[in-house]
Write a protein that holds these residues in place. Sequence first.
Motif, PDB file in Angstrom:
ATOM      1  N   TYR A   1     -10.194   0.983   3.111  1.00 43.72           N
ATOM      2  CA  TYR A   1     -10.181   0.251   1.856  1.00 43.72           C
ATOM      3  C   TYR A   1      -9.222  -1.059   2.351  1.00 43.72           C
ATOM      4  O   TYR A   1      -9.303  -1.943   1.448  1.00 43.72           O
ATOM      5  CB  TYR A   1      -9.750   1.091   0.713  1.00 43.72           C
ATOM      6  N   TYR A   2      -8.485  -0.962   3.068  1.00 48.79           N
ATOM      7  CA  TYR A   2      -7.570  -2.133   3.545  1.00 48.79           C
ATOM      8  C   TYR A   2      -8.301  -3.269   4.055  1.00 48.79           C
ATOM      9  O   TYR A   2      -8.208  -4.390   3.634  1.00 48.79           O
ATOM     10  CB  TYR A   2      -6.436  -1.629   4.471  1.00 48.79           C
ATOM     11  N   TYR A   3      -9.355  -3.018   5.030  1.00 48.92           N
ATOM     12  CA  TYR A   3     -10.171  -3.913   5.656  1.00 48.92           C
ATOM     13  C   TYR A   3     -11.239  -4.463   4.641  1.00 48.92           C
ATOM     14  O   TYR A   3     -11.477  -5.624   4.610  1.00 48.92           O
ATOM     15  CB  TYR A   3     -10.792  -3.079   6.654  1.00 48.92           C
ATOM     16  N   GLN A   4     -11.511  -3.621   3.686  1.00 53.71           N
ATOM     17  CA  GLN A   4     -12.362  -4.315   2.628  1.00 53.71           C
ATOM     18  C   GLN A   4     -11.854  -5.073   1.829  1.00 53.71           C
ATOM     19  O   GLN A   4     -12.214  -6.030   1.327  1.00 53.71           O
ATOM     20  CB  GLN A   4     -12.809  -2.838   1.696  1.00 53.71           C
ATOM     21  N   LYS A   5     -10.407  -4.983   1.451  1.00 55.18           N
ATOM     22  CA  LYS A   5      -9.697  -6.007   0.666  1.00 55.18           C
ATOM     23  C   LYS A   5      -9.535  -7.422   1.623  1.00 55.18           C
ATOM     24  O   LYS A   5      -9.520  -8.273   1.209  1.00 55.18           O
ATOM     25  CB  LYS A   5      -8.250  -5.164   0.394  1.00 55.18           C
ATOM     26  N   LEU A   6      -9.012  -7.146   3.026  1.00 52.31           N
ATOM     27  CA  LEU A   6      -8.897  -8.200   3.734  1.00 52.31           C
ATOM     28  C   LEU A   6     -10.436  -9.079   3.914  1.00 52.31           C
ATOM     29  O   LEU A   6      -9.984 -10.312   3.555  1.00 52.31           O
ATOM     30  CB  LEU A   6      -8.567  -7.894   5.173  1.00 52.31           C
ATOM     31  N   ILE A   7     -11.368  -8.299   3.952  1.00 56.89           N
ATOM     32  CA  ILE A   7     -12.523  -9.123   3.984  1.00 56.89           C
ATOM     33  C   ILE A   7     -12.884  -9.799   2.691  1.00 56.89           C
ATOM     34  O   ILE A   7     -13.212 -11.020   2.460  1.00 56.89           O
ATOM     35  CB  ILE A   7     -13.703  -8.287   4.338  1.00 56.89           C
ATOM     36  N   ALA A   8     -12.615  -9.229   1.474  1.00 57.36           N
ATOM     37  CA  ALA A   8     -12.838  -9.902   0.127  1.00 57.36           C
ATOM     38  C   ALA A   8     -11.666 -10.922  -0.116  1.00 57.36           C
ATOM     39  O   ALA A   8     -12.137 -12.098  -0.598  1.00 57.36           O
ATOM     40  CB  ALA A   8     -12.360  -8.670  -0.934  1.00 57.36           C
ATOM     41  N   LEU A   9     -10.572 -10.968   0.403  1.00 57.57           N
ATOM     42  CA  LEU A   9      -9.515 -12.114   0.466  1.00 57.57           C
ATOM     43  C   LEU A   9     -10.080 -13.224   1.203  1.00 57.57           C
ATOM     44  O   LEU A   9     -10.063 -14.242   0.598  1.00 57.57           O
ATOM     45  CB  LEU A   9      -8.167 -11.695   0.799  1.00 57.57           C
TER      46      LEU A   9
ATOM     47  N   ALA B   1      -0.156   0.783  11.499  1.00 68.05           N
ATOM     48  CA  ALA B   1      -0.451  -0.027  12.593  1.00 68.05           C
ATOM     49  C   ALA B   1      -1.754  -0.750  12.752  1.00 68.05           C
ATOM     50  O   ALA B   1      -1.995  -1.950  13.117  1.00 68.05           O
ATOM     51  CB  ALA B   1      -0.052   0.789  14.118  1.00 68.05           C
ATOM     52  N   ALA B   2      -2.692   0.117  12.247  1.00 70.59           N
ATOM     53  CA  ALA B   2      -3.977  -0.385  12.135  1.00 70.59           C
ATOM     54  C   ALA B   2      -4.071  -1.575  11.085  1.00 70.59           C
ATOM     55  O   ALA B   2      -4.894  -2.396  11.159  1.00 70.59           O
ATOM     56  CB  ALA B   2      -5.109   0.736  11.909  1.00 70.59           C
ATOM     57  N   LYS B   3      -3.715  -1.269  10.110  1.00 72.26           N
ATOM     58  CA  LYS B   3      -3.548  -2.222   8.802  1.00 72.26           C
ATOM     59  C   LYS B   3      -2.794  -3.548   9.457  1.00 72.26           C
ATOM     60  O   LYS B   3      -3.342  -4.811   9.159  1.00 72.26           O
ATOM     61  CB  LYS B   3      -2.962  -1.662   7.824  1.00 72.26           C
ATOM     62  N   LEU B   4      -1.941  -3.316  10.258  1.00 70.66           N
ATOM     63  CA  LEU B   4      -0.829  -4.356  10.559  1.00 70.66           C
ATOM     64  C   LEU B   4      -1.921  -5.342  11.602  1.00 70.66           C
ATOM     65  O   LEU B   4      -1.844  -6.529  11.356  1.00 70.66           O
ATOM     66  CB  LEU B   4       0.223  -4.058  11.324  1.00 70.66           C
ATOM     67  N   LEU B   5      -2.556  -4.774  12.549  1.00 68.50           N
ATOM     68  CA  LEU B   5      -3.388  -5.441  13.484  1.00 68.50           C
ATOM     69  C   LEU B   5      -4.516  -6.365  12.592  1.00 68.50           C
ATOM     70  O   LEU B   5      -4.901  -7.467  12.682  1.00 68.50           O
ATOM     71  CB  LEU B   5      -4.231  -4.572  14.444  1.00 68.50           C
TER      72      LEU B   5
ATOM     73  N   ARG C   1       9.585  -2.937   7.600  1.00 67.67           N
ATOM     74  CA  ARG C   1       9.644  -1.541   7.858  1.00 67.67           C
ATOM     75  C   ARG C   1       8.813  -1.388   9.311  1.00 67.67           C
ATOM     76  O   ARG C   1       8.151  -2.394   9.521  1.00 67.67           O
ATOM     77  CB  ARG C   1       9.289  -0.793   6.917  1.00 67.67           C
ATOM     78  N   PRO C   2       8.718  -0.172   9.846  1.00 69.64           N
ATOM     79  CA  PRO C   2       8.072  -0.205  10.871  1.00 69.64           C
ATOM     80  C   PRO C   2       6.610  -0.279  10.782  1.00 69.64           C
ATOM     81  O   PRO C   2       5.905   0.010   9.849  1.00 69.64           O
ATOM     82  CB  PRO C   2       8.324   1.489  11.297  1.00 69.64           C
ATOM     83  N   TYR C   3       5.967  -1.205  11.470  1.00 68.95           N
ATOM     84  CA  TYR C   3       4.512  -1.915  11.514  1.00 68.95           C
ATOM     85  C   TYR C   3       4.172  -2.246  10.338  1.00 68.95           C
ATOM     86  O   TYR C   3       3.242  -2.232   9.833  1.00 68.95           O
ATOM     87  CB  TYR C   3       3.531  -0.499  12.061  1.00 68.95           C
ATOM     88  N   GLU C   4       5.107  -2.719   9.425  1.00 69.37           N
ATOM     89  CA  GLU C   4       4.630  -3.450   8.182  1.00 69.37           C
ATOM     90  C   GLU C   4       4.135  -4.754   8.323  1.00 69.37           C
ATOM     91  O   GLU C   4       4.840  -5.665   9.255  1.00 69.37           O
ATOM     92  CB  GLU C   4       6.202  -3.547   7.268  1.00 69.37           C
ATOM     93  N   SER C   5       3.198  -5.276   7.702  1.00 69.01           N
ATOM     94  CA  SER C   5       2.612  -6.423   7.796  1.00 69.01           C
ATOM     95  C   SER C   5       2.546  -6.886   6.225  1.00 69.01           C
ATOM     96  O   SER C   5       1.854  -6.223   5.236  1.00 69.01           O
ATOM     97  CB  SER C   5       1.227  -6.337   8.318  1.00 69.01           C
ATOM     98  N   LYS C   6       2.801  -8.158   6.161  1.00 70.69           N
ATOM     99  CA  LYS C   6       2.546  -8.567   4.634  1.00 70.69           C
ATOM    100  C   LYS C   6       2.222 -10.127   4.476  1.00 70.69           C
ATOM    101  O   LYS C   6       2.590 -10.804   5.670  1.00 70.69           O
ATOM    102  CB  LYS C   6       3.749  -8.363   3.636  1.00 70.69           C
ATOM    103  N   VAL C   7       1.526 -10.440   3.625  1.00 72.95           N
ATOM    104  CA  VAL C   7       1.148 -11.822   3.403  1.00 72.95           C
ATOM    105  C   VAL C   7       1.668 -12.446   2.200  1.00 72.95           C
ATOM    106  O   VAL C   7       1.372 -11.762   1.099  1.00 72.95           O
ATOM    107  CB  VAL C   7      -0.461 -11.832   3.491  1.00 72.95           C
ATOM    108  N   TYR C   8       2.201 -13.714   2.095  1.00 73.09           N
ATOM    109  CA  TYR C   8       2.506 -14.304   0.902  1.00 73.09           C
ATOM    110  C   TYR C   8       1.908 -15.633   0.773  1.00 73.09           C
ATOM    111  O   TYR C   8       1.462 -16.307   1.705  1.00 73.09           O
ATOM    112  CB  TYR C   8       4.166 -14.765   0.929  1.00 73.09           C
TER     113      TYR C   8
END
Length: 555
Positions: free
Chosen positions: A466-474, A350-354, A545-552
């Motif tokens: 590490y997910y936020y780190q990747k979001l920032i790098a992207l 859920a935190a990664k989804l937000l 899936r539950p609280y799944e978030s993805k970007v294409y």
Amino acid sequence: MTHKWWQDSVVYQIYPMSFQDSNNDGIGDLPGIKQRLPYLKKLGVDVIWLNPIYESPNKDNGYDIADYEAINPMYGTMADFDQLLEATHKSGIKLLMDLVVNHTSDQHRWFQESKKSQDNQYADYYIWRDPVDGHEPNNWGAAFGGSAWTYVPERGQYYLHLFAPGQPDLNWENPDVRESIWSLMRFWLDKGVDGFRMDVINLISKPAGLPDAPAPANYATVEKMVADGPKLNDYLHEMNDKVLSHYDVMTVGEMPSSKPEDAIEYTGLKSNELNMVFQFEHVSLSSNPDKRLGKWNDAPVKLTDLKRALSRWQVELDGQGWNSLYWNNHDQPRAVSRFANDDPKYRVRAAKLLGTTLHMMQGTPYVYEGEELGMTNVHYTSLDQYEDLESINSYHELVDENKFVDGKTMLKYLANVSRDNARTPMQWDAKENAGFSKVKPWFALNPNYTEINVAGELEDPESVFYYYQKLIALRHDSELIRYGTYEEIDPQDAEVFAYRRHYEDQTLLVLSNFTDQTVTRDYDQANATERLIGNYEDDQGTTLRPYESKVYVFK
């Protein structure tokens, strides 16, 4: 269009009292922040914003400033600040200060002089009015409860304070006040700070004649009357002309009650005022039908309402202004508890989804300390656990005085949206006091610090950090993410937040399932060039899936 450095940046907000204690007095401080710069560099942020660190009696946690050019001793010394600023810049990170100039502390020298008489140098630095029929000059209510007016016998007058009595409002009509403010801004900018976040800056111009507010004359009603007042543009233009235009800085104005058209007026890409605003539309959403209770409720936010609020700002500011992107701050509850699900079963996803949903939008993202860990609300159950003036006063006013709600229910509301949820100390490790201090912290830790902390997340490659780190790098690597236009998808979908971004010949598709159920959505993702990021290791195409978030990405 020429892009500015602040459009390409990600900001990390630090609440100094709760970030890192270096001298073991239980209170976070400036050397503690300096100590943690490598952590912030690892996360990848470009800017840190400090909540107020000035001299203050702390009646409102530093938002009552007694001396704008002095450091509060509990945070350290001016030498400590200078060393922090130097170290921050050496790390390649910029630093924003919090500018609080709608009001000062009642302990500020200006106010101490102003209250003495009606004919001294500082007599008109504040908003004074004679009694009307022996009572307050109007019916305005203050933000933290009670009247917005306090009587001072020495002057035989009332002064206005939209917030606490210890926070008298400055009289911006007085050119001497404005010159004093320009001077203190130059003091910090000449030191090398990289800009300001400006507290309730759209309240500085009061309506002519200070008329009564329509019933109920509570603060929510008053704020709508005062926000975006008749001379706000003039004051911000003057601020820019006299100060800001002479420095390469970033400015963000906190503007409660402002609408997109207001933001364009004050911060438009062609204007000469501020860079962006903090708007409140998405964090003020409430399903509570009892208007007497204001923001206090524990109803979940409807996804359709959330989508409408965020999409509106994305669409209306596109090409004309610039959004600030945030889920939480020092005045808001923890995002994963408020907008998603902090149950341990779902919290990480859920935190990664937000994070995904927000960081893929157009604007400058703000990460509040601990958000990158998925920190949660503290879920207090008794009033004596709270420190926040607003929470305590609201409980007494709504429960004890007006009896609008019972105590048990109000405590549930506090646990959901109190400002104190964001102010518990930073959770660095699972050891005693969470690595924040070697002594008991000024404010109780969230008990879940043994499960949610920096040390644990740095060891887990699948962590929120590490997910936020990747979001920032992207974001740093992609003009599509930074500058693309926004296209809303299926606004009436109550389960999935979906949108597209378009830039040159590329398209970004963002899909976020805000439920604990598996759902199916087909937006042609089978024909995407790649899945850029997602909070599940694998990709099941049209399945969410539950609280799944993805970007294409489509090229």
